[in-house]
Write a protein that holds these residues in place. Sequence first.
Motif, PDB file in Angstrom:
ATOM      1  N   GLY A 183       0.778  -1.234   0.000  1.00 30.89           N
ATOM      2  CA  GLY A 183       0.000   0.000   0.000  1.00 30.89           C
ATOM      3  C   GLY A 183       0.807   1.279   0.000  1.00 30.89           C
ATOM      4  N   ALA A 184       2.126   1.175  -0.115  1.00 30.20           N
ATOM      5  CA  ALA A 184       2.956   2.382  -0.153  1.00 30.20           C
ATOM      6  C   ALA A 184       2.685   3.166  -1.434  1.00 30.20           C
ATOM      7  CB  ALA A 184       4.432   2.011  -0.058  1.00 30.20           C
ATOM      8  N   LYS A 185       2.689   4.480  -1.310  1.00 30.39           N
ATOM      9  CA  LYS A 185       2.484   5.357  -2.464  1.00 30.39           C
ATOM     10  C   LYS A 185       3.848   5.717  -3.049  1.00 30.39           C
ATOM     11  CE  LYS A 185      -0.541   8.629  -2.098  1.00 30.39           C
ATOM     12  NZ  LYS A 185      -1.259   9.825  -1.571  1.00 30.39           N
ATOM     13  N   ILE A 186       4.099   5.241  -4.264  1.00 28.17           N
ATOM     14  CA  ILE A 186       5.407   5.392  -4.897  1.00 28.17           C
ATOM     15  C   ILE A 186       5.238   5.987  -6.288  1.00 28.17           C
ATOM     16  CG2 ILE A 186       7.482   4.180  -5.696  1.00 28.17           C
ATOM     17  CD1 ILE A 186       6.890   2.013  -3.615  1.00 28.17           C
ATOM     18  N   GLU A 187       6.023   7.022  -6.574  1.00 30.07           N
ATOM     19  CA  GLU A 187       6.025   7.633  -7.905  1.00 30.07           C
ATOM     20  C   GLU A 187       7.462   7.902  -8.336  1.00 30.07           C
ATOM     21  OE1 GLU A 187       3.476   7.784  -9.733  1.00 30.07           O
ATOM     22  OE2 GLU A 187       1.880   7.445  -8.253  1.00 30.07           O
ATOM     23  N   GLU A 188       7.618   8.232  -9.609  1.00 24.88           N
ATOM     24  CA  GLU A 188       8.933   8.536 -10.163  1.00 24.88           C
ATOM     25  C   GLU A 188       9.054  10.030 -10.466  1.00 24.88           C
ATOM     26  OE1 GLU A 188      10.605   5.210 -12.847  1.00 24.88           O
ATOM     27  OE2 GLU A 188       8.422   5.046 -13.069  1.00 24.88           O
ATOM     28  N   TYR A 189      10.308  10.488 -10.482  1.00 24.03           N
ATOM     29  CA  TYR A 189      10.617  11.889 -10.782  1.00 24.03           C
ATOM     30  C   TYR A 189      11.794  11.888 -11.743  1.00 24.03           C
ATOM     31  CZ  TYR A 189      11.705  16.840  -9.918  1.00 24.03           C
ATOM     32  OH  TYR A 189      11.937  18.185 -10.043  1.00 24.03           O
ATOM     33  N   GLN A 190      11.649  12.549 -12.874  1.00 25.75           N
ATOM     34  CA  GLN A 190      12.688  12.510 -13.897  1.00 25.75           C
ATOM     35  C   GLN A 190      13.972  13.185 -13.420  1.00 25.75           C
ATOM     36  OE1 GLN A 190      12.617  11.006 -17.080  1.00 25.75           O
ATOM     37  NE2 GLN A 190      14.801  11.485 -16.978  1.00 25.75           N
ATOM     38  N   VAL A 191      15.082  12.451 -13.558  1.00 33.75           N
ATOM     39  CA  VAL A 191      16.408  12.986 -13.238  1.00 33.75           C
ATOM     40  C   VAL A 191      17.373  12.573 -14.345  1.00 33.75           C
ATOM     41  CG1 VAL A 191      15.980  12.788 -10.748  1.00 33.75           C
ATOM     42  CG2 VAL A 191      17.196  10.952 -11.941  1.00 33.75           C
ATOM     43  N   SER A 192      18.556  13.131 -14.318  1.00 28.92           N
ATOM     44  CA  SER A 192      19.640  12.640 -15.168  1.00 28.92           C
ATOM     45  C   SER A 192      20.788  12.241 -14.262  1.00 28.92           C
ATOM     46  CB  SER A 192      20.098  13.715 -16.161  1.00 28.92           C
ATOM     47  OG  SER A 192      20.634  14.831 -15.475  1.00 28.92           O
ATOM     48  N   MET A 193      21.576  11.293 -14.723  1.00 32.14           N
ATOM     49  CA  MET A 193      22.689  10.799 -13.919  1.00 32.14           C
ATOM     50  C   MET A 193      23.989  10.872 -14.702  1.00 32.14           C
ATOM     51  SD  MET A 193      21.043   7.629 -11.777  1.00 32.14           S
ATOM     52  CE  MET A 193      19.489   7.846 -10.895  1.00 32.14           C
ATOM     53  N   ASN A 194      25.081  10.957 -13.955  1.00 25.96           N
ATOM     54  CA  ASN A 194      26.408  11.051 -14.551  1.00 25.96           C
ATOM     55  C   ASN A 194      27.030   9.675 -14.697  1.00 25.96           C
ATOM     56  OD1 ASN A 194      26.148  13.940 -14.180  1.00 25.96           O
ATOM     57  ND2 ASN A 194      26.709  13.610 -12.045  1.00 25.96           N
ATOM     58  N   GLU A 195      28.020   9.578 -15.562  1.00 25.21           N
ATOM     59  CA  GLU A 195      28.825   8.372 -15.647  1.00 25.21           C
ATOM     60  C   GLU A 195      29.816   8.363 -14.491  1.00 25.21           C
ATOM     61  OE1 GLU A 195      28.523   5.816 -17.742  1.00 25.21           O
ATOM     62  OE2 GLU A 195      26.800   6.789 -18.688  1.00 25.21           O
ATOM     63  N   ARG A 196      30.087   7.168 -13.974  1.00 26.65           N
ATOM     64  CA  ARG A 196      31.112   7.035 -12.944  1.00 26.65           C
ATOM     65  C   ARG A 196      32.448   7.533 -13.511  1.00 26.65           C
ATOM     66  NH1 ARG A 196      33.055   3.779  -8.568  1.00 26.65           N
ATOM     67  NH2 ARG A 196      31.006   2.948  -8.087  1.00 26.65           N
ATOM     68  N   THR A 197      33.123   8.406 -12.773  1.00 30.00           N
ATOM     69  CA  THR A 197      34.388   8.975 -13.250  1.00 30.00           C
ATOM     70  C   THR A 197      35.607   8.233 -12.735  1.00 30.00           C
ATOM     71  OG1 THR A 197      34.390  10.553 -11.399  1.00 30.00           O
ATOM     72  CG2 THR A 197      33.391  11.274 -13.480  1.00 30.00           C
TER      73      THR A 197
END
Length: 230
Positions: A183-197
């Motif tokens: 019953g948890a309320k879960i949604e997504e939020y658009q992000v961008s991620m970096n490559e591991r350096t």
Amino acid sequence: MKTLIIVPAYNEEANIVEVVELIKNKYDMFDYVVINDGSTDYTAEICRKKNYNLIDLPVNLGLAGAFQTGMKYALYHNYDYAIQYDGDGQHNPEYIEGMVACAQKSDLDIVIGSRFLTKKKPFNLRMLGNTLIEICILVTTGKRIKDSTSGMRLYSKRMIKKIATSMNYGPEPDTIAFLVRCGAKIEEYQVSMNERTAGESYLNISSSIKYMFHMCSSILIVQWFRKKGL
């Protein structure tokens, strides 16, 4: 709202300074804690020298153990939200404020920093595994989560207490699937991620296949034997 950034770190000596300094210098409205997960390199020494907020685990507990340690810290200090945040420099703190606002607006339990909410997944082996896990979650819960493997997640106070005080609630897609069923309320939020350096991911081709198999079997089979409840 009091928000804590939890940074599990295992052998991240090449990345940890850049990660923490960015938070301290540009996003100091948020608190942070580094969980050194029994690193064998100089991660802990660097954090102590820089006087970072550090919990230094004497042995390697793995991501689940390090993450739960951070959640216990968040519970003890009465935070409203906690953010799971990688210590390898791939996550961008610029999205945290938006994730918190999203959680507040819809009274959400978890907000996933999604790479694919509005963007198309690339075609490769890892994304194939991501898609299979997405399908498993959809089949078992009726909810489509496009980036369940994202390591950037925000948790509400209710989830902080649940994860800090319970067993088998690791920061993985099978836990997300189980919490949806509870019953948890879960949604997504658009992000961008970096490559591991610097450094290496623990997921190579072999371990990625094992991870995908484990997650899919857990979502499709194991979660039905877990006791539901929040």
